[in-house]
Scaffold this active site. Structure first.
Site, PDB file in Angstrom:
ATOM      1  N   HIS A 116      -4.948  -4.002  -6.462  1.00 13.79           N
ATOM      2  CA  HIS A 116      -4.613  -3.399  -7.755  1.00 13.79           C
ATOM      3  C   HIS A 116      -3.748  -4.336  -8.598  1.00 13.79           C
ATOM      4  O   HIS A 116      -3.955  -4.477  -9.799  1.00 13.79           O
ATOM      5  CB  HIS A 116      -3.930  -2.040  -7.554  1.00 13.79           C
ATOM      6  CG  HIS A 116      -4.907  -0.947  -7.242  1.00 13.79           C
ATOM      7  ND1 HIS A 116      -5.435  -0.776  -5.991  1.00 13.79           N
ATOM      8  CD2 HIS A 116      -5.501  -0.023  -8.037  1.00 13.79           C
ATOM      9  CE1 HIS A 116      -6.297   0.240  -6.019  1.00 13.79           C
ATOM     10  NE2 HIS A 116      -6.358   0.703  -7.254  1.00 13.79           N
ATOM     11  N   LYS A 117      -2.807  -4.998  -7.950  1.00 13.60           N
ATOM     12  CA  LYS A 117      -1.950  -5.940  -8.675  1.00 13.60           C
ATOM     13  C   LYS A 117      -2.790  -7.095  -9.207  1.00 13.60           C
ATOM     14  O   LYS A 117      -2.648  -7.509 -10.364  1.00 13.60           O
ATOM     15  CB  LYS A 117      -0.845  -6.447  -7.742  1.00 13.60           C
ATOM     16  CG  LYS A 117       0.201  -7.271  -8.474  1.00 13.60           C
ATOM     17  CD  LYS A 117       1.417  -7.533  -7.614  1.00 13.60           C
ATOM     18  CE  LYS A 117       2.520  -8.223  -8.413  1.00 13.60           C
ATOM     19  NZ  LYS A 117       2.095  -9.406  -9.149  1.00 13.60           N
TER      20      LYS A 117
END
Lengths: 206, 290
Positions: A36-37
């Site tokens: 996600h990052k």
């Protein structure tokens, strides 16, 4: 139990309500903290330039995620030495850590189903209304059982993130989950938190 | 001193794949208490089905095989360096055999070591010399989801109206259970330590989790606190997985430590329903697992 095939159309999503049991069939990916990052930094906010195979992986993911599902899961995988991968244990991880990212990731890729455990917050709930999408709760810890619904590991991206954090592309059949956040603003997690807060206040006063 | 690498490997396999009988029995009782057809009961059905399957296939109950935490009690004269080496070899081998997921991540570089061996503190191994002749090794596999919802309070706590007494302890522990909601994989088991400094307090809250669910605290005040907390926590009705329901915690285990006059810490370690805890005893040539 409602059977759902990936990719999912808007009318199917809109018909789902909090409390519905579903079983998913089709191709999805795993993605958790590092993924996600990476998605946000590289492709949504673009605060870092794509490097290595980033652009290639992005192109490979787009068609899977368009109308598709992302599973918050860091599996136990057999066959790491041979490349003949199979999932040994694959339950959900706690989703709330992806709350700062999830809504934007859903919007960016048109993700219809986020699968995990423990529920998510207001940003994701809003994205569920807009995209539209749903949050599907799998049973935390039921890892051996859920692994059986994974028919095949099709490929893996970003294995350098580590086995739990890599993007595993999996073909699932009858993957079991419950809708706990729907596209109409409904959330089991808000309900349970509200009623348990009232109970807590009583218990603190007693 | 014997080479116990194989015995340690079996301890890890058993802990990861075979839930202790007292925990499984407690989950079965919880299942009976939920309304037929409820999401809570369905979650417990799935949990129990998974427990049986993991045992049968010798696969991990949960994919997050957590931090392996070993407590080793050894007779005088045993080399802790050798024991540590054997445990680390067994952990790496268990990872290869997929009893464990590779979980040791370098915090600076983000690299996963791939074999569950990190710095000397990963896996966690505590040694204590004892008087007896047996080697006793307790192992807990503690997942990250439930570790993340652990909490430490310093009493008094004005927000919760919690003073420096057992009533204050009750209040802050309930707050921790409320904050955890279903995120620690409820129904969980709470390890609670009262007193100590911040470090020893957290350490003791994990030690408390080695007790069996059905035992009773030898300290009558703490026994009362454990029962009250279990009842109160279940009144929160967070339920299995946070779906709402009768069982939010399976039990509470408390421990008290001496403290400084200035400090009054309460530490809560939340253990998920997959309470993977096993003991190995080496008695002469015999190795017993329970």
């Amino acid at each position: 139990m409602q059977k759902i095939t990936l990719p999912i159309k808007d009318d199917v999503i809109r018909a789902l309500k909090v409390g519905d049991s579903v079983s998913l069939t089709g191709v999805m990916i795993t993605g958790r903290d590092a993924v996600h990052k990476w998605m946000i930094d590289t492709f949504v906010k673009k605060s870092r330039k794509p490097a290595g195979d980033d652009a290639e992986v992005y192109e490979a993911l787009k068609p899977i995620l368009d109308g598709g599902a992302i599973y918050h899961c860091g599996p136990v995988v057999a066959g790491l030495d041979t490349g003949a991968y199979s999932f040994v244990a694959a339950g959900p991880t706690t989703s709330i850590r992806e709350e700062p990212y999830q809504g934007d990731v859903m919007q960016h890729f048109n993700i219809k189903a986020v699968i995990g455990k423990g529920g998510m917050g207001p940003k994701t709930l809003e994205a569920c209304s807009d995209v539209p999408g749903v949050y599907l709760h799998a049973i935390g810890g039921a890892a051996s059982l859920i692994a059986q619904s994974v028919q095949q590991v099709l490929t893996v991206h970003k294995l350098d993130f580590g086995v739990p954090e890599a993007i595993w592309v999996i073909d699932v059949k009858d993957f079991p989950a419950v809708v706990t956040m729907d596209s109409h603003g409904g959330s089991v997690h808000v309900e349970v938190e509200t009623q348990s807060k009232a109970q807590l206040d009583k218990l603190l006063a007693s | 001193m014997p080479d116990l690498t194989e015995a340690f490997l079996e301890l890890v396999r058993l802990t990861s794949t075979d839930l202790p009988p007292d925990v499984e029995a407690s989950l079965k009782r919880a299942r009976e208490q939920e309304a037929p057809g409820s999401a809570a009961q369905s979650a417990l059905d799935t949990i129990l089905e998974n427990v049986a399957l993991a045992r049968k296939n010798s696969t991990p109950i949960c994919q997050d095989t957590g931090t392996p935490i070993f407590y080793v009690q050894h007779p005088p004269g045993w080399s802790t360096t050798k024991l540590k080496g054997q445990i680390r070899t067994a952990v790496a081998e268990a990872t290869k055999k997929t009893y464990l997921r590779p979980n040791a991540v370098d915090t600076i570089t983000g690299k996963n070591s791939g074999d569950n061996l990190g710095d000397p503190a990963f896996p966690t191994i505590h040694f204590e010399e004892t008087e007896g002749e047996d080697l006793i090794v307790d192992l807990i596999l503690k997942g990250g989801g439930c570790e993340n919802v652990g909490a430490q309070y310093s009493l008094p706590n004005g927000r919760l109206g919690a003073g420096r007494d057992l009533e204050g302890v009750r209040k802050v522990v309930l707050d921790a259970v409320f904050n955890a909601q279903g995120k620690g994989c409820a129904p969980g088991v709470l390890g609670v330590a009262i007193g100590g400094d911040r470090g020893s307090s957290y350490y003791a809250s994990k030690e408390a989790l080695f007790r069996k669910l059905d035992d009773e605290n030898a300290d009558s005040e703490l026994a009362k606190l454990e029962n009250r907390l279990t009842q109160d926590a279940n009144q929160l009705r967070i339920g299995p997985m946070g779906f709402g329901g009768e069982t939010t915690v399976l039990g509470v285990k408390a421990k008290s430590l001496h403290r400084l006059p200035a400090s009054y810490f309460v530490s809560v370690s939340y253990m998920c329903w997959a309470h993977r805890r096993r003991r190995m005893t080496v008695h002469g040539d015999e190795t017993i697992y329970e």
